[in-house]
Enzyme design. Structure first.
Site, PDB file in Angstrom:
ATOM      1  N   ASP A 151       0.827  -1.208   0.000  1.00  6.48           N
ATOM      2  CA  ASP A 151       0.000   0.000   0.000  1.00  6.48           C
ATOM      3  C   ASP A 151       0.866   1.265   0.000  1.00  6.48           C
ATOM      4  O   ASP A 151       1.993   1.255   0.505  1.00  6.48           O
ATOM      5  CB  ASP A 151      -0.906  -0.017   1.235  1.00  6.48           C
ATOM      6  CG  ASP A 151      -2.038   0.983   1.116  1.00  6.48           C
ATOM      7  OD1 ASP A 151      -2.277   1.493   0.006  1.00  6.48           O
ATOM      8  OD2 ASP A 151      -2.699   1.259   2.140  1.00  6.48           O
ATOM      9  N   GLY A 152       0.316   2.332  -0.564  1.00  5.07           N
ATOM     10  CA  GLY A 152       0.957   3.647  -0.442  1.00  5.07           C
ATOM     11  C   GLY A 152       1.646   4.142  -1.706  1.00  5.07           C
ATOM     12  O   GLY A 152       2.322   5.175  -1.667  1.00  5.07           O
ATOM     13  N   ASN A 153       1.465   3.458  -2.818  1.00  4.10           N
ATOM     14  CA  ASN A 153       2.108   3.907  -4.067  1.00  4.10           C
ATOM     15  C   ASN A 153       1.655   5.318  -4.439  1.00  4.10           C
ATOM     16  O   ASN A 153       2.455   6.169  -4.817  1.00  4.10           O
ATOM     17  CB  ASN A 153       1.745   2.972  -5.225  1.00  4.10           C
ATOM     18  CG  ASN A 153       2.381   1.607  -5.097  1.00  4.10           C
ATOM     19  OD1 ASN A 153       3.249   1.399  -4.260  1.00  4.10           O
ATOM     20  ND2 ASN A 153       1.944   0.673  -5.924  1.00  4.10           N
ATOM     21  N   ARG A 198       0.254   7.717  -2.557  1.00  2.76           N
ATOM     22  CA  ARG A 198       0.701   8.764  -1.626  1.00  2.76           C
ATOM     23  C   ARG A 198       2.200   9.050  -1.796  1.00  2.76           C
ATOM     24  O   ARG A 198       2.634  10.189  -1.703  1.00  2.76           O
ATOM     25  CB  ARG A 198       0.379   8.355  -0.176  1.00  2.76           C
ATOM     26  CG  ARG A 198      -1.057   8.692   0.214  1.00  2.76           C
ATOM     27  CD  ARG A 198      -1.472   7.979   1.460  1.00  2.76           C
ATOM     28  NE  ARG A 198      -1.673   6.558   1.177  1.00  2.76           N
ATOM     29  CZ  ARG A 198      -1.726   5.636   2.129  1.00  2.76           C
ATOM     30  NH1 ARG A 198      -1.568   5.963   3.388  1.00  2.76           N
ATOM     31  NH2 ARG A 198      -1.943   4.373   1.801  1.00  2.76           N
ATOM     32  N   HIS A 220       3.201   3.591  -8.777  1.00  4.50           N
ATOM     33  CA  HIS A 220       3.057   2.171  -9.146  1.00  4.50           C
ATOM     34  C   HIS A 220       4.329   1.674  -9.848  1.00  4.50           C
ATOM     35  O   HIS A 220       4.759   0.553  -9.642  1.00  4.50           O
ATOM     36  CB  HIS A 220       1.841   1.975 -10.041  1.00  4.50           C
ATOM     37  CG  HIS A 220       0.543   2.303  -9.349  1.00  4.50           C
ATOM     38  ND1 HIS A 220       0.252   1.859  -8.077  1.00  4.50           N
ATOM     39  CD2 HIS A 220      -0.541   3.024  -9.745  1.00  4.50           C
ATOM     40  CE1 HIS A 220      -0.953   2.304  -7.720  1.00  4.50           C
ATOM     41  NE2 HIS A 220      -1.451   3.011  -8.714  1.00  4.50           N
ATOM     42  N   SER A 231      -6.744  -5.803  -6.742  1.00  7.47           N
ATOM     43  CA  SER A 231      -7.903  -6.458  -6.110  1.00  7.47           C
ATOM     44  C   SER A 231      -9.120  -6.402  -7.031  1.00  7.47           C
ATOM     45  O   SER A 231      -9.168  -5.590  -7.970  1.00  7.47           O
ATOM     46  CB  SER A 231      -8.220  -5.780  -4.774  1.00  7.47           C
ATOM     47  OG  SER A 231      -8.917  -4.571  -5.002  1.00  7.47           O
ATOM     48  N   GLU A 241     -11.682  -5.088  -6.335  1.00  5.42           N
ATOM     49  CA  GLU A 241     -12.288  -3.761  -6.117  1.00  5.42           C
ATOM     50  C   GLU A 241     -11.498  -2.649  -6.825  1.00  5.42           C
ATOM     51  O   GLU A 241     -11.992  -1.530  -6.974  1.00  5.42           O
ATOM     52  CB  GLU A 241     -12.362  -3.450  -4.611  1.00  5.42           C
ATOM     53  CG  GLU A 241     -13.426  -4.258  -3.858  1.00  5.42           C
ATOM     54  CD  GLU A 241     -13.095  -5.734  -3.716  1.00  5.42           C
ATOM     55  OE1 GLU A 241     -11.912  -6.056  -3.469  1.00  5.42           O
ATOM     56  OE2 GLU A 241     -14.006  -6.569  -3.878  1.00  5.42           O
ATOM     57  N   ASN A 242     -10.255  -2.939  -7.244  1.00  2.00           N
ATOM     58  CA  ASN A 242      -9.421  -1.897  -7.856  1.00  2.00           C
ATOM     59  C   ASN A 242      -9.932  -1.445  -9.231  1.00  2.00           C
ATOM     60  O   ASN A 242      -9.500  -0.402  -9.746  1.00  2.00           O
ATOM     61  CB  ASN A 242      -7.953  -2.342  -7.981  1.00  2.00           C
ATOM     62  CG  ASN A 242      -7.203  -2.330  -6.661  1.00  2.00           C
ATOM     63  OD1 ASN A 242      -6.267  -3.104  -6.444  1.00  2.00           O
ATOM     64  ND2 ASN A 242      -7.582  -1.455  -5.732  1.00  2.00           N
ATOM     65  N   SER A 265      -8.506  -5.252   3.849  1.00  2.00           N
ATOM     66  CA  SER A 265      -8.920  -4.965   2.472  1.00  2.00           C
ATOM     67  C   SER A 265      -9.190  -6.220   1.642  1.00  2.00           C
ATOM     68  O   SER A 265      -8.691  -6.358   0.522  1.00  2.00           O
ATOM     69  CB  SER A 265      -7.873  -4.094   1.764  1.00  2.00           C
ATOM     70  OG  SER A 265      -7.678  -2.894   2.468  1.00  2.00           O
TER      71      SER A 265
HETATM   72  C1  FPP Z   1      -1.801   0.249  -3.440  1.00  2.00           C
HETATM   73  O1  FPP Z   1      -1.333   1.568  -3.377  1.00  2.00           O
HETATM   74  C2  FPP Z   1      -1.200  -0.423  -4.562  1.00  2.00           C
HETATM   75  C3  FPP Z   1      -1.884  -0.994  -5.598  1.00  2.00           C
HETATM   76  C4  FPP Z   1      -3.349  -0.969  -5.696  1.00  2.00           C
HETATM   77  C5  FPP Z   1      -1.172  -1.617  -6.712  1.00  2.00           C
HETATM   78  C6  FPP Z   1       0.017  -2.431  -6.321  1.00  2.00           C
HETATM   79  C7  FPP Z   1       0.862  -2.586  -7.492  1.00  2.00           C
HETATM   80  C8  FPP Z   1       2.198  -2.528  -7.477  1.00  2.00           C
HETATM   81  C9  FPP Z   1       3.016  -2.408  -6.242  1.00  2.00           C
HETATM   82  C10 FPP Z   1       2.929  -2.611  -8.745  1.00  2.00           C
HETATM   83  C11 FPP Z   1       3.582  -3.942  -8.921  1.00  2.00           C
HETATM   84  C12 FPP Z   1       2.823  -4.811  -9.785  1.00  2.00           C
HETATM   85  C13 FPP Z   1       3.377  -5.828 -10.478  1.00  2.00           C
HETATM   86  C14 FPP Z   1       2.500  -6.720 -11.237  1.00  2.00           C
HETATM   87  C15 FPP Z   1       4.807  -6.082 -10.503  1.00  2.00           C
HETATM   88  P1  FPP Z   1      -2.366   2.757  -3.595  1.00  2.00           P
HETATM   89  O2  FPP Z   1      -2.352   3.113  -5.032  1.00  2.00           O
HETATM   90  O3  FPP Z   1      -3.709   2.364  -3.060  1.00  2.00           O
HETATM   91  O4  FPP Z   1      -1.700   3.869  -2.742  1.00  2.00           O
HETATM   92  P2  FPP Z   1      -2.464   5.011  -1.930  1.00  2.00           P
HETATM   93  O5  FPP Z   1      -3.211   4.325  -0.827  1.00  2.00           O
HETATM   94  O6  FPP Z   1      -1.341   5.845  -1.423  1.00  2.00           O
HETATM   95  O7  FPP Z   1      -3.355   5.735  -2.892  1.00  2.00           O
END
Ligand code: FPP
Length: 259
Positions: free
Chosen positions: A34-36, A38, A51, A79, A81-82, A213
């Protein structure tokens, strides 16, 4: 119980001080990455830049986990839900596995890592599905760590599908309701192919959020949870070691009493 810490916590030993017990490495580690978004927003970058950086972290952590002796690493990459996210972001997330596997499969093979996938992959765009299926085929003879991608995965959907399959067997007369056990349910979940490693020993979530989640709801009944402050793009092998260290301090009783 739950633990949330980051690099500045005084009760978290420095990397150099961490001595892991090699006889107590968690067999199955699952991560909610989580946290990409942010991470990117803090740097005034578009969310997808997070990401992309997150994908690089997946590469680093996969190799680190395999070197630690972890047997199964399950990563929550997308997910069920994504799909609710904006189209541009979903499209980008669907392209990432293509880039990831196209560039990383040789390293996976070199490190004897076997790729598996868990989720409703027939609903993925053809190119994404193709890349995943090629990676699974190209690494099928690897005998080291299993890198298990949860892609278009949701635990409630998984349990619903299992209930549908079990009900069908009852309707067909091949199964009696009274013969349905916890093992029957486990055998119909997407982790069944992981055998003794189907249930995570350790579940990690990054970015300071403390929720599950819709991830592996059945399988985490006795998992140890470690919640970490850093966002996924900032996650490092040292933080993985710290999480394993936290795991090793826990007294797992599985509802019984410690001997
Ligand atoms: C959650 O962060 C992250 C995701 C929904 C995607 C995860 C995907 C990766 C880490 C990329 C790697 C994938 C592959 C197939 C190698 P968020 O976007 O919900 O962050 P936020 O809560 O800060 O908005």
């Amino acid at each position: 119980m739950f633990s949330w810490f980051n690099k500045t916590d005084s009760d978290s030993p420095s990397d150099a001080a961490i001595q892991l017990d090699p006889t107590n490495i968690p067999g199955h580690v699952a991560i909610i990455m989580d946290g990409n978004g942010r991470w990117a927003q803090k740097r005034h970058l578009p969310r997808v830049a997070g990401h992309k950086q997150g994908m690089n972290t997946v590469k680093t952590i996969t190799i680190a986990a395999s070197r630690l002796g972890i047997k199964v690493l399950t990563l929550y990459a997308f997910s069920t839900e994504n799909w609710k996210r904006p189209n541009d972001e979903v499209n980008y997330l669907m392209k990432l596995p293509v880039e990831f596997f196209d560039t990383f499969v040789p390293d996976l093979v070199k490190n004897n890592v076997q790729v598996r996938v868990m989720g409703y992959i027939d609903q993925l765009p053809e190119k994404t599905r193709g890349a995943v299926e090629r990676a699974v085929a190209d690494t099928k003879d690897c005998t080291g760590m299993v890198l298990n991608f949860a892609l278009n995965y949701g635990s409630r959907a998984e349990i619903t599908t299992a209930v549908q399959q079990i009900s069908q067997e009852v309707e067909d007369g091949t199964l009696k309701p009274g013969d349905i056990t916890e093992a029957t349910i486990g055998q119909h979940l997407m982790t069944s192919g992981l055998g003794a490693y189907s249930d995570p020993d350790l579940l990690i979530r990054t970015s300071g959020e403390e929720r599950i989640s819709n991830f592996l709801l059945w399988q985490i009944a006795y998992s140890e949870f470690v919640f970490l402050g850093p966002h996924w793009p900032e996650f490092t092998p040292a933080l993985l070691t710290e999480a394993v260290y936290q795991f090793q301090q826990r007294k797992r009783r599985f509802g019984g009493l410690k001997k």
